[in-house]
Design a protein around this motif. Sequence first.
Motif, PDB file in Angstrom:
ATOM      1  N   ARG A  85       0.836  -1.197   0.000  1.00  0.00           N
ATOM      2  CA  ARG A  85       0.000   0.000   0.000  1.00  0.00           C
ATOM      3  C   ARG A  85       0.876   1.254   0.000  1.00  0.00           C
ATOM      4  O   ARG A  85       0.437   2.321  -0.382  1.00  0.00           O
ATOM      5  CB  ARG A  85      -0.888  -0.035   1.250  1.00  0.00           C
ATOM      6  CG  ARG A  85      -1.983   0.956   1.241  1.00  0.00           C
ATOM      7  CD  ARG A  85      -3.204   0.456   2.004  1.00  0.00           C
ATOM      8  NE  ARG A  85      -2.856  -0.124   3.305  1.00  0.00           N
ATOM      9  CZ  ARG A  85      -3.759  -0.409   4.240  1.00  0.00           C
ATOM     10  NH1 ARG A  85      -5.032  -0.168   4.010  1.00  0.00           N
ATOM     11  NH2 ARG A  85      -3.413  -0.957   5.373  1.00  0.00           N
ATOM     12  N   ASP A  86       2.142   1.096   0.461  1.00  0.00           N
ATOM     13  CA  ASP A  86       3.077   2.222   0.414  1.00  0.00           C
ATOM     14  C   ASP A  86       3.904   2.206  -0.870  1.00  0.00           C
ATOM     15  O   ASP A  86       4.867   2.953  -1.021  1.00  0.00           O
ATOM     16  CB  ASP A  86       3.980   2.224   1.651  1.00  0.00           C
ATOM     17  CG  ASP A  86       4.724   0.888   1.814  1.00  0.00           C
ATOM     18  OD1 ASP A  86       4.466  -0.061   1.030  1.00  0.00           O
ATOM     19  OD2 ASP A  86       5.573   0.795   2.718  1.00  0.00           O
ATOM     20  N   TYR A 108      -6.095   0.113  -5.932  1.00  0.00           N
ATOM     21  CA  TYR A 108      -5.188  -0.958  -5.496  1.00  0.00           C
ATOM     22  C   TYR A 108      -5.019  -0.855  -3.981  1.00  0.00           C
ATOM     23  O   TYR A 108      -4.534   0.149  -3.469  1.00  0.00           O
ATOM     24  CB  TYR A 108      -3.833  -0.847  -6.193  1.00  0.00           C
ATOM     25  CG  TYR A 108      -2.892  -1.977  -5.800  1.00  0.00           C
ATOM     26  CD1 TYR A 108      -3.194  -3.293  -6.131  1.00  0.00           C
ATOM     27  CD2 TYR A 108      -1.734  -1.725  -5.078  1.00  0.00           C
ATOM     28  CE1 TYR A 108      -2.365  -4.333  -5.756  1.00  0.00           C
ATOM     29  CE2 TYR A 108      -0.883  -2.760  -4.705  1.00  0.00           C
ATOM     30  CZ  TYR A 108      -1.210  -4.059  -5.044  1.00  0.00           C
ATOM     31  OH  TYR A 108      -0.381  -5.096  -4.670  1.00  0.00           O
ATOM     32  N   MET A 109      -5.427  -1.869  -3.268  1.00  0.00           N
ATOM     33  CA  MET A 109      -5.429  -1.855  -1.796  1.00  0.00           C
ATOM     34  C   MET A 109      -6.135  -0.612  -1.259  1.00  0.00           C
ATOM     35  O   MET A 109      -5.753  -0.072  -0.230  1.00  0.00           O
ATOM     36  CB  MET A 109      -4.002  -1.931  -1.259  1.00  0.00           C
ATOM     37  CG  MET A 109      -3.318  -3.251  -1.573  1.00  0.00           C
ATOM     38  SD  MET A 109      -1.803  -3.399  -0.613  1.00  0.00           S
ATOM     39  CE  MET A 109      -1.296  -5.060  -1.057  1.00  0.00           C
ATOM     40  N   GLY A 111      -5.988   2.266  -2.465  1.00  0.00           N
ATOM     41  CA  GLY A 111      -5.215   3.498  -2.658  1.00  0.00           C
ATOM     42  C   GLY A 111      -3.743   3.350  -2.339  1.00  0.00           C
ATOM     43  O   GLY A 111      -3.389   3.135  -1.182  1.00  0.00           O
TER      44      GLY A 111
END
Lengths: 354, 354
Positions: A85-86, A108-109, A111
Motif C-alpha cells: 500500500r506504500d 489498489y489496496m 489506494g
Amino acid sequence: MKTVRTATLAHGKQSQIMFADDLKDLSVHLGNYGRSVLWVFDTNTAKLFKQLPPVAVVLESGESSKNFSSLERILSTAVEEGLGRDGRIIGFGGGVVCDMAAFAASIYMRGCLLTLVPTTLLCMVDASVGGKAAIDFKGLKNMVGSFYPASEVLICMDTLRTLSDKEFLNGLAEVIKHALLSQDEELYKVLITKKNEILARDADTLIKLVQLSLDVKRWYIEQDPTETLGIRQMLNLGHTFGHALESSSHFGLYGHGACVAWGTCRALEAGSVLGVTEKAYAMGATKLFKSFGYDIDYRIGRGDWIEFREHLSKDKKKEAGKVLFVLMEKQGCAVLKPLEMQLIQHLVIAKPIF
Amino acid sequence: MKTVRTATLAHGKQSQIMFADDLKDLSVHLGNYGRSVLWVFDTNTAKLFKQLPPVAVVLESGESSKNFSSLERILSTAVEEGLGRDGRIIGFGGGVVCDMAAFAASIYMRGCLLTLVPTTLLCMVDASVGGKAAIDFKGLKNMVGSFYPASEVLICMDTLRTLSDKEFLNGLAEVIKHALLSQDEELYKVLITKKNEILARDADTLIKLVQLSLDVKRWYIEQDPTETLGIRQMLNLGHTFGHALESSSHFGLYGHGACVAWGTCRALEAGSVLGVTEKAYAMGATKLFKSFGYDIDYRIGRGDWIEFREHLSKDKKKEAGKVLFVLMEKQGCAVLKPLEMQLIQHLVIAKPIF
C-alpha cells in the motif's frame, strides 16, 4: 526539478506540480523513488526508454486501452510483484496512460502512491492535474472512475518534442478553453501575441502556457474538488458537445482536443443565440480557435443525429434528467444551462443541400 | 425509522445509521427514494421479495461473487438504465452484496448515491459502516477497492430471522472483537451476562449489541477514516491470521467471523508469549470466544503452511515489507507489531504427532 505549484484537491490531498529542466533531471527524480514502484507506459512512451524498468505494464496506445482489461493488467502486475500500500504507481504517458495509472492506484489496496509524468500537452494541462481518473465503459467516455490526485505531477517539456502536430493541437484546445475561463486575460493575450512561438513549440513559451493554464484549472478545482458545487463543472466547457462528437465518431476519428475546440464553438454559438454570451466575445473566441487551424465549421451528417443525441443524453452533467451545457457569459464567467433539442440539432447538423 | 447514529467517515462524508422498527417501516423508507434507483441483491436476499424492484442485479450468494465480473454487471445495468450521478445504488444483503454495491457506487460516474441495508449480523456490525468497499482479486481478499461511506445504512432486525446459526456466529465474532477493543467494558459485560438471550436472538438484546458494537467501530474510524494514522488498523484485530486462514481454505470452508475468532485468539497467544498482552486478559477473552462455540483450537496441517505463509505475506498492513499484526495489551489497548515467522508457525500449525 522545481516545485512550481501545489494544488489542494479531492479529499484534501495535495498535488505537487514540478517542472524538470530536462530528461536527465526527470530521470534522477524518478530514480529516487527506489524499488517499490510499478510503471505504466503505452507503446509510444515505452520507446523513449532503452531499457524498461523491471516492473512495467505497456498498454496499446490509444483510447481503446481505457478499459477494465487494462485496469486488471496493471492490478495483476501489482499483486504479482507484491507492491504494498506504500508502493507507487507511475503513469508515464498521455491522458490514457495517466488515467489508467491513476484509476489503478486509487483502487489498489484502496489506494497506493501515485506519480504522473504527462508526456503530451493535453495531459499536462488536463488529465494529469485535478485528480479525475476514469475508463470508458459501454462505449461511453469516462463513465467509471474516481477522484484521486497524484501526489506528484512531473512535467518535462522535452517529452513534447516527438509529439505530432495533431496531438499538439489536441492539447492546445484545452489551453484555449482555459484562456476563456480565466479570471484574467493574460493567457488569452499570450495565445494571440505568441501564436508563432507556440506553433514552433518554443520551450519557454510552452512552460508559460502550461503554467498559466494550470493556474486556471486550479482556480476552479480547488473550490470544488469533487465537482459537487457547480464550479468545477465549468471546466467542462465544450465537453458536452465535444464528447458526443468524440463518442459518435468512435473515439479517435477526431482527437479529444479537436472535439473540445469544436464543442466550445458550438457552446459559444448556443450562448449567442440565447443572448447569454456577449456576441463580440463569442466571435473573438471563435476566431482564436480558427487561427490555430481547428475545423470548427465541421457539422455532423443528418444520418448521425440519432447516435449523437444518444451520446449527449448519457452525459454526466444532468439535473432532473436534463443534460446541462456550460455556456460563457463573458471572459471568465460561465453558467450551466439545459438546451432545447431543436437548438442543438440546428447547431450541430449539416444544413440540407436543398 | 429512527436515526440513532451519525458517523463522520472518509472524506468528511457522513453516514446516517438508522434502525427500522420492522420490515414494513424499512420498505416505506426505501420506497421514498423514488425512481432513479438500482438494487443489488444476492440469490438469498432476492427471495425476500415477492416481486423484485424494476432495476435489480441479483448476484450469486457467496464470496465468489466479489469480483470484477459482478462489478461490471452492476455498472452495465446502471448505464443501460440511464442512472445519473444523482441516482442511487441500494445494496440489500450481507457483506458481499454491500461491498459490491458500495464499490460500484464509488466508481460509477466517479461516485453516485449509496444506501446499504445489511441483512446479516456480520454486515450490520462490520461491512456496512465504515466506508470500506472491496473485491477479491487474484485469490486475495479485498485487494482492490475504495473508501466510500454509504449516505444511509438501514438496519432492520427482522432481516436476521432467517440467518443460519453459522452466519449468526460469523457476525458475533466481530462483536466480540469490538468488545475487546472498546474503551469501556459495557459490551464485554453484555456478552457474558446475556449469552442465552443473544443465542436466542432476542431482538432487544441484538439491537443493544449492534449499537454498542457500532459505537466501538465508530470510535476508531472517526479518528482515522482512511486508515492512514495507525488507529483504524486496530479494527483488524484477528484479521491478519484470520484472512490468511480464510484465503488458504479458499474463502468459505470457514466463515469470515469464525476465522476472525480464530485469528484473534492466535493474536492473544502471540501477545502473551511476547509479554505484550496481560495473560489473565488473554485467557478471559479466549474463554469468551469458546463460550459461544468457536473452534479456536483448530490448527492448520503442516502441508498447508507454505500456502498460509504466502497469504500472510500479501496482507495490506505492511511496513518496510514486514506484515504487522494487531496485538492487545489490555482492554481497549492494541498495538501494531511484526511477528517472527517462527512464532507464527508455532501458533498456527498442528503439533507433529511424533
